[in-house]
Scaffold this active site. Structure first.
Site, mmCIF file in Angstrom:
data_model
loop_
_atom_site.group_PDB
_atom_site.id
_atom_site.type_symbol
_atom_site.label_atom_id
_atom_site.label_comp_id
_atom_site.label_asym_id
_atom_site.label_seq_id
_atom_site.Cartn_x
_atom_site.Cartn_y
_atom_site.Cartn_z
ATOM 1 N N GLY A 170 0.805 -1.216 0.000
ATOM 2 C CA GLY A 170 0.000 0.000 0.000
ATOM 3 C C GLY A 170 0.839 1.266 0.000
ATOM 4 C CB VAL A 172 -0.123 5.083 3.878
ATOM 5 C CG1 VAL A 172 -0.472 6.371 3.161
ATOM 6 C CG2 VAL A 172 -1.332 4.159 3.974
ATOM 7 C CB CYS A 173 2.040 -0.252 3.758
ATOM 8 S SG CYS A 173 2.444 -1.615 4.857
ATOM 9 C CB ILE A 174 6.923 2.047 5.839
ATOM 10 C CG1 ILE A 174 6.392 2.135 7.280
ATOM 11 C CG2 ILE A 174 6.644 3.335 5.081
ATOM 12 C CD1 ILE A 174 7.072 3.219 8.110
ATOM 13 C CB THR A 175 5.295 -3.858 5.886
ATOM 14 O OG1 THR A 175 4.106 -3.447 6.561
ATOM 15 C CG2 THR A 175 5.700 -5.236 6.389
#
Length: 325
Positions: A170, A172-175
């Site tokens: 996504g 806004v995901c920084i996994t």
């Protein structure tokens, strides 16, 4: 295994069989209901609220209500009173089990329950599926998020009615930056990989940047596509409105961000500003029209025809045409 993402793939047209693109049917059967589009806004606080959920349900679109700062039982009761489907999210903790128990005890129930955690291939998800199926056996259970065929097989065997594929792709995901794990950068390939073993519907979750990515998701095995950033930033969106240099934006942040958690602990999400796009209904109309065009390019009349097209991988050592017969 071929590794690619949405930007690396183009679908190849087949002979058009319709007089007008408007003849193409974008509706999808999913969990006992038929919806106008195979898309669902991400179950995030800055993407939808109760008002948007109600509007989506009334207009024949699928929704999944988020689980943050919300009385799910009261929400479900209000949707029942309006004669609308109940689609909620659940975590895997004791308080989430208590919500399921209350839904069962009150007779409100739920049509759809999405078990929504960052790493869905987990014993805790198995226990949650078992708890839901024991208390609300009629509920359609969506479980995720996962990234591998092994996970899809396990979740289906544990009783999930659909699986959600996508770990960290996504906007806004920084996994992948924080953990080194995920499907960021190869989400479409992961979808293809997982769909090969799936016997139940798959929801592709994350990485959608353009409307054409919906068609690509369907081609590689998705029954439904969960979208965050394209649904964030509307006039109705619950994110705060921010003005920067005279332009208006809506804030959009991940469920695993400190903005959502209220503390900086196990953070795997971030906050961005999305330019305000206008009305959500206009975006839904444009998505429908674009998907109708996709179906017409596929030489078809319905969504399933998208699965029959050939594709090319652009650039790199894997460039070339890949036939699907």
């Amino acid at each position: 295994m071929e590794i690619f993402d949405y930007d690396n793939i183009l679908l190849l047209p087949r002979k058009c069989r319709v007089e007008s693109r408007s003849e193409c049917d974008t509706s999808v059967a999913f969990g006992g209901h038929r919806f106008a589009l195979p898309v669902v806004p991400s179950n995030m606080k800055t993407v939808l609220d109760e008002g948007i959920a109600e509007a989506l349900a009334r207009s024949g679109h699928f929704y999944v209500m988020h689980r943050f700062d919300l009385d799910n039982v009261a929400f479900a009761r209000r949707m029942r009173e309006r004669g609308l489907i109940v689609s909620i999210s659940s975590g895997v903790k004791p308080q989430d089990f208590a919500v399921i128990d209350r839904l069962a005890a009150d007779g409100v129930g739920a049509d759809y329950i999405t078990i929504d955690i960052a790493h869905g291939h987990a014993d805790s998800v198995k226990k949650t599926i078992e708890h839901i199926k024991g208390r609300l056996p009629q509920a359609f259970v969506i479980a995720g998020n996962v990234a591998t065929p092994e996970a899809v097989i396990d979740l289906e065997n544990w009783g999930a009615d659909a699986t959600k594929v996508g770990v960290g792709p996504g906007k806004v995901c920084i996994t992948k930056l924080k953990t080194g794990f995920g499907t960021g950068g190869w989400q479409l390939s992961a979808l293809k990989w997982c769909s090969r073993v799936a016997t139940k519907p798959i929801i592709a979750d994350g990485g959608i940047r353009h409307h054409g990515d919906i068609a690509k998701s369907m081609r590689f095995g998705a029954s439904m596509v969960m979208i965050g950033s394209l649904f964030a930033g509307h006039e109705e969106s619950p994110g705060a409105t921010v003005e920067v240099d005279g332009k208006l934006y809506k804030e959009y942040y991940g469920s695993a961000s400190d903005f959502n958690k209220g503390e900086y602990k196990h953070v795997e999400g971030k906050r961005i500003l999305e330019p305000i796009k206008g009305k959500l209904a206009d975006t839904l109309r444009e998505m429908r029209e674009d998907l109708q065009s996709s179906i017409s390019y596929a030489g078809g009349r319905q969504l399933s025809d998208l699965k029959k097209v050939n594709y090319v991988i652009l650039g790199g050592e894997n460039a070339g045409e890949h036939l699907f017969m």
